[in-house]
Design a protein around this motif. Sequence first.
Motif, PDB file in Angstrom:
ATOM      1  N   LEU A 172       1.396   4.006  -3.083  1.00  0.00           N
ATOM      2  CA  LEU A 172       1.092   5.397  -2.773  1.00  0.00           C
ATOM      3  C   LEU A 172       2.245   6.320  -3.137  1.00  0.00           C
ATOM      4  O   LEU A 172       2.071   7.298  -3.875  1.00  0.00           O
ATOM      5  CB  LEU A 172       0.775   5.517  -1.281  1.00  0.00           C
ATOM      6  N   GLY A 181      -2.781   1.130  -3.435  1.00  0.00           N
ATOM      7  CA  GLY A 181      -1.970   2.285  -3.066  1.00  0.00           C
ATOM      8  C   GLY A 181      -1.741   3.222  -4.236  1.00  0.00           C
ATOM      9  O   GLY A 181      -1.722   4.441  -4.068  1.00  0.00           O
ATOM     10  N   PHE A 195      -4.676  11.270  -3.382  1.00  0.00           N
ATOM     11  CA  PHE A 195      -4.018  12.118  -2.379  1.00  0.00           C
ATOM     12  C   PHE A 195      -2.935  13.004  -2.997  1.00  0.00           C
ATOM     13  O   PHE A 195      -2.591  14.041  -2.435  1.00  0.00           O
ATOM     14  CB  PHE A 195      -3.403  11.256  -1.286  1.00  0.00           C
ATOM     15  N   LEU A 245      -4.860   5.282  -4.654  1.00  0.00           N
ATOM     16  CA  LEU A 245      -4.944   6.284  -3.595  1.00  0.00           C
ATOM     17  C   LEU A 245      -3.904   7.383  -3.787  1.00  0.00           C
ATOM     18  O   LEU A 245      -4.129   8.540  -3.439  1.00  0.00           O
ATOM     19  CB  LEU A 245      -4.750   5.624  -2.227  1.00  0.00           C
ATOM     20  N   GLY A 246      -2.749   7.006  -4.354  1.00  0.00           N
ATOM     21  CA  GLY A 246      -1.703   7.979  -4.603  1.00  0.00           C
ATOM     22  C   GLY A 246      -2.147   9.067  -5.557  1.00  0.00           C
ATOM     23  O   GLY A 246      -1.796  10.241  -5.397  1.00  0.00           O
ATOM     24  N   SER A 276      -0.390  -2.858  -3.627  1.00  0.00           N
ATOM     25  CA  SER A 276       0.267  -1.769  -4.352  1.00  0.00           C
ATOM     26  C   SER A 276      -0.660  -1.139  -5.394  1.00  0.00           C
ATOM     27  O   SER A 276      -0.563   0.062  -5.666  1.00  0.00           O
ATOM     28  CB  SER A 276       1.552  -2.263  -5.021  1.00  0.00           C
ATOM     29  N   LEU A 319       0.839  -1.203   0.000  1.00  0.00           N
ATOM     30  CA  LEU A 319       0.000   0.000   0.000  1.00  0.00           C
ATOM     31  C   LEU A 319       0.874   1.254   0.000  1.00  0.00           C
ATOM     32  O   LEU A 319       0.644   2.188  -0.782  1.00  0.00           O
ATOM     33  CB  LEU A 319      -0.898  -0.013   1.238  1.00  0.00           C
TER      34      LEU A 319
END
Length: 255
Positions: free
Chosen positions: A18, A221, A228, A224-225, A218, A14
Amino acid sequence: MELSTAALLAASGLAAGLVNAIAGGGTFFTFSALVAAGLPPVVANATSAVAVTPANLASAWAYRRELAANARRFAALGIVSLIGGLGGAYILTVTNNDAFRQLVPWLLLFATLLFAASPKIVALARAIGKHEGHHPSTRAWAAGLAFQTGVAIYGGFFGAGMGIVMLAALAITEGDDFHLINSAKHLCSTLIQLVAVVLFVVAGLVSWPETIIVGAASVIGGYLGVVFGRRLPASIIRWLVIAVGAALTLYFFIR
């Protein structure tokens, strides 16, 4: 596999997805977690490379329009990336665990210093490759290709910090166009990893249970990267990666 080990691997995947989506450096998390899970260093390195490949493929796919529009321009970069990645991966397959274990803290130190110095490295590379319009000079182009070959060898062998050095190499050949550089980076990174992954799988260096856990996390992540990354400054993530890299470097030197 114990639940605590699975949780550690998922958390590393994760985190890797990210930070790779924002600033790079995910290998710090996955490699260290795989070693902590009990894998030999060479197997941990190969497994890490395989596990993060799906997330990197997704990033490359996101740049498919830019890549299609610049296919001829990126052809030479792609070729040297394939050759260098294959060479670096082959070196890893013939390296024994004891020798690689001795190299790990030095590789982590090198990658951490690259992250810390990345703004100056990229700025210097841009100064070297400064050119008018969209076409570098012959000298800058040759220097950029040679640089990229070295980056690909390193990436096939270990990979931590590869993205930062690659940005410097691409700044020489592609100038200041961020989207052009980023799309070329994703293409070259994907080619290096794909050829390395094939060699690692054939050589039997991949531990699949860990790969599945880290790989699935991953991908999450990576998504989400992107979310964010629009809210969190990349510099904060970069310094977080540097701090993690420094701590891990110290740990592996002491160990």
